[in-house]
Design a protein around this motif. Sequence first.
Motif, PDB file in Angstrom:
ATOM      1  N   UNK A 186      -3.025   7.774   0.831  1.00 40.10           N
ATOM      2  CA  UNK A 186      -2.878   7.285  -0.551  1.00 40.10           C
ATOM      3  C   UNK A 186      -1.421   6.892  -0.769  1.00 40.10           C
ATOM      4  N   UNK A 187      -1.143   5.606  -0.560  1.00 42.07           N
ATOM      5  CA  UNK A 187       0.246   5.138  -0.692  1.00 42.07           C
ATOM      6  C   UNK A 187       0.540   4.771  -2.140  1.00 42.07           C
ATOM      7  N   UNK A 188       1.524   5.436  -2.712  1.00 38.10           N
ATOM      8  CA  UNK A 188       1.918   5.115  -4.084  1.00 38.10           C
ATOM      9  C   UNK A 188       2.715   3.814  -4.064  1.00 38.10           C
ATOM     10  N   UNK A 189       2.343   2.883  -4.957  1.00 39.66           N
ATOM     11  CA  UNK A 189       3.026   1.583  -4.961  1.00 39.66           C
ATOM     12  C   UNK A 189       3.844   1.363  -6.236  1.00 39.66           C
ATOM     13  N   UNK A 190       3.664   2.239  -7.222  1.00 39.79           N
ATOM     14  CA  UNK A 190       4.494   2.108  -8.427  1.00 39.79           C
ATOM     15  C   UNK A 190       4.371   3.355  -9.296  1.00 39.79           C
ATOM     16  N   UNK A 191       5.433   3.621 -10.031  1.00 40.79           N
ATOM     17  CA  UNK A 191       5.397   4.651 -11.083  1.00 40.79           C
ATOM     18  C   UNK A 191       5.974   3.977 -12.318  1.00 40.79           C
ATOM     19  N   UNK A 192       5.225   4.014 -13.409  1.00 45.16           N
ATOM     20  CA  UNK A 192       5.701   3.355 -14.638  1.00 45.16           C
ATOM     21  C   UNK A 192       5.597   4.305 -15.815  1.00 45.16           C
ATOM     22  N   UNK A 221       2.338   6.610 -15.480  1.00 44.72           N
ATOM     23  CA  UNK A 221       1.221   6.130 -14.661  1.00 44.72           C
ATOM     24  C   UNK A 221       1.682   5.917 -13.226  1.00 44.72           C
ATOM     25  N   UNK A 222       0.895   6.453 -12.308  1.00 47.04           N
ATOM     26  CA  UNK A 222       1.204   6.318 -10.884  1.00 47.04           C
ATOM     27  C   UNK A 222       0.126   5.441 -10.261  1.00 47.04           C
ATOM     28  N   UNK A 223       0.554   4.380  -9.593  1.00 52.09           N
ATOM     29  CA  UNK A 223      -0.409   3.455  -8.974  1.00 52.09           C
ATOM     30  C   UNK A 223      -0.477   3.713  -7.479  1.00 52.09           C
ATOM     31  N   UNK A 224      -1.724   3.763  -6.988  1.00 53.73           N
ATOM     32  CA  UNK A 224      -1.942   4.065  -5.572  1.00 53.73           C
ATOM     33  C   UNK A 224      -2.780   2.957  -4.968  1.00 53.73           C
ATOM     34  N   UNK A 225      -2.398   2.542  -3.763  1.00 48.35           N
ATOM     35  CA  UNK A 225      -3.288   1.583  -3.104  1.00 48.35           C
ATOM     36  C   UNK A 225      -4.153   2.340  -2.113  1.00 48.35           C
ATOM     37  N   UNK A 226      -5.447   2.193  -2.264  1.00 49.32           N
ATOM     38  CA  UNK A 226      -6.405   2.830  -1.354  1.00 49.32           C
ATOM     39  C   UNK A 226      -7.182   1.684  -0.721  1.00 49.32           C
ATOM     40  N   UNK A 227      -6.875   1.402   0.544  1.00 51.77           N
ATOM     41  CA  UNK A 227      -7.450   0.220   1.176  1.00 51.77           C
ATOM     42  C   UNK A 227      -7.010  -1.005   0.388  1.00 51.77           C
ATOM     43  N   UNK A 262      -3.277   6.741 -11.860  1.00 55.86           N
ATOM     44  CA  UNK A 262      -3.421   8.133 -12.291  1.00 55.86           C
ATOM     45  C   UNK A 262      -2.367   8.411 -13.346  1.00 55.86           C
ATOM     46  N   UNK A 263      -2.724   9.259 -14.315  1.00 63.09           N
ATOM     47  CA  UNK A 263      -1.775   9.576 -15.379  1.00 63.09           C
ATOM     48  C   UNK A 263      -1.346  11.033 -15.286  1.00 63.09           C
ATOM     49  N   UNK A 264      -0.079  11.276 -15.585  1.00 58.09           N
ATOM     50  CA  UNK A 264       0.427  12.639 -15.471  1.00 58.09           C
ATOM     51  C   UNK A 264       1.435  12.937 -16.568  1.00 58.09           C
ATOM     52  N   UNK A 265       1.587  14.240 -16.812  1.00 54.78           N
ATOM     53  CA  UNK A 265       2.589  14.670 -17.798  1.00 54.78           C
ATOM     54  C   UNK A 265       3.982  14.595 -17.161  1.00 54.78           C
ATOM     55  N   UNK A 266       4.033  14.933 -15.886  1.00 48.71           N
ATOM     56  CA  UNK A 266       5.293  14.888 -15.144  1.00 48.71           C
ATOM     57  C   UNK A 266       5.011  14.279 -13.769  1.00 48.71           C
ATOM     58  N   UNK A 267       5.909  13.423 -13.295  1.00 49.02           N
ATOM     59  CA  UNK A 267       5.777  12.890 -11.936  1.00 49.02           C
ATOM     60  C   UNK A 267       6.931  13.433 -11.110  1.00 49.02           C
ATOM     61  N   UNK A 268       6.603  13.887  -9.900  1.00 47.70           N
ATOM     62  CA  UNK A 268       7.643  14.399  -9.009  1.00 47.70           C
ATOM     63  C   UNK A 268       7.725  13.497  -7.786  1.00 47.70           C
TER      64      UNK A 268
END
Length: 400
Positions: free
Chosen positions: A126-132, A138-144, A150-156
């Motif tokens: 699951x390669x993350x391609x952006x965090x905005x 919001x964290x964007x992941x490219x799967x294939x 995905x949404x989160x309260x905190x991103x690390x």
Amino acid sequence: MIYDLIIVGGGLAGSALGITMARNGRSVLILERAAEFRDRVRGEVLMPWGVAEAKLLDIHSLLLDSCGTEVSGWSKYTNEGQLISCRDLPSSSASGNAAMGFYHPEMQEALLNAASKAGAEVKTAAKVTNVQNHGQLTVTVSVGSREVNYEGRLVVGADGRQSNVRQWGGFGSESDHSSMYFSGLLIEGLDLKEDSAHFIVDSARGQMTSTFPIGNNQYRTYFAQNISESSVALSGSKKVPDFLSACTGAGMPEEWYRNISINGPLATFESAPNWVDHPFKNNIALIGDAAATSDPIWGCGMSLGLRDARVLAEHLLAGDDWAAAGHEYAVQHDSYFGAIHRIEQWMTEVFLSLGAEADSRRSKAMSRIMKDPSRMPDVVGLGPESPSDELARARFYGEV
Ligand SMILES: Cc1cc2nc3c(=O)[nH]c(=O)nc-3n(C[C@H](O)[C@H](O)[C@H](O)COP(=O)(O)OP(=O)(O)OC[C@H]3O[C@@H](n4cnc5c(N)ncnc54)[C@H](O)[C@@H]3O)c2cc1C
């Protein structure tokens, strides 16, 4: 669903944080780019002060049972291969711990499994391609060929020394000038005791070689050299014979190498640390190498990563104000990374720098250290708690 925590990167730092937060009932998503782990030539010895961090995080037994081997001796040799001293780590380290060696890919797998068992959702490949952050992280992941958000309260950002989260989060970074090459290779069958690390510093040539047992008769062997017009970055299988002769040239006895086989790639890194000041903003925290890459020559990176995971987790678990918790973590991070950074710079300057001025500085320092070894900083046992103020520097350099 909005996760409490989205962790980008399932290395030592990200997994350790994920395990701790999931064990404490927080919803955690760990996103790891690799589908499976292979040898990337990374750190494989955890210093006694890092082992203390693993104990505080309650992952020490897990590491020892799944992949770890205790390294209780720290042996130094002359550049002719004669043993000078062997430090007994458990009796001479403030924490009473030995160091721990492991094969890095095995460790990553064991910790990600443990994170999953603790209740974290773990996605590999699951390669993350952006965090905005447009009001919602919001964290964007490219799967294939698909992209998933995905949404989160905190991103690390725990995505290592080439961290992209640094850029997406708008963090500026700083870097030292590169003065050393650091090369590593996985070797099986060295004729050596498996419970000790082995070091040879050849200061006159500005070189160091070391080897660490990681279990099952395997050793990670390193060679450090000054970068100059004549030095060659030793990478790739064709350079393996040059790497081995560099190690023996720096003093590793040839008889250690009689029955070896090579079990991984040869890779070289520039040793310059790079770091982010205050690695928290806008609900994005950086930990491990993403926050600060220390000089790999002195082997503190993984211990720092575990310290980051522990300190950030403690602040997050202490209350509900996660913005305040993130800033408190960042202030502490700058302080302990700053200490390691200063000490590592001194060690490189005293032991590995070249030229007449360096020789004179070294001879002044060494004559005093021989009489009083407490003048030397203890990155192995004390880590950032080793004194690093101006008096400590002057004592180390033999100026007082
Ligand atoms: C040659 C060398 C020798 C070293 N020796 C030592 C030593 O002896 N002792 C020591 O303590 N330290 C040592 N270190 C340092 C140590 O290896 C690092 O400090 C440590 O591995 C950092 O852990 P980390 O979890 O922060 O990052 P990493 O181990 O790099 O993990 C980051 C993870 O993030 C993943 N990732 C990256 N980008 C993305 C993305 N976009 N999406 C999803 N996942 C992503 C990666 O696949 C990786 O699994 C050494 C380093 C080098 C280079």
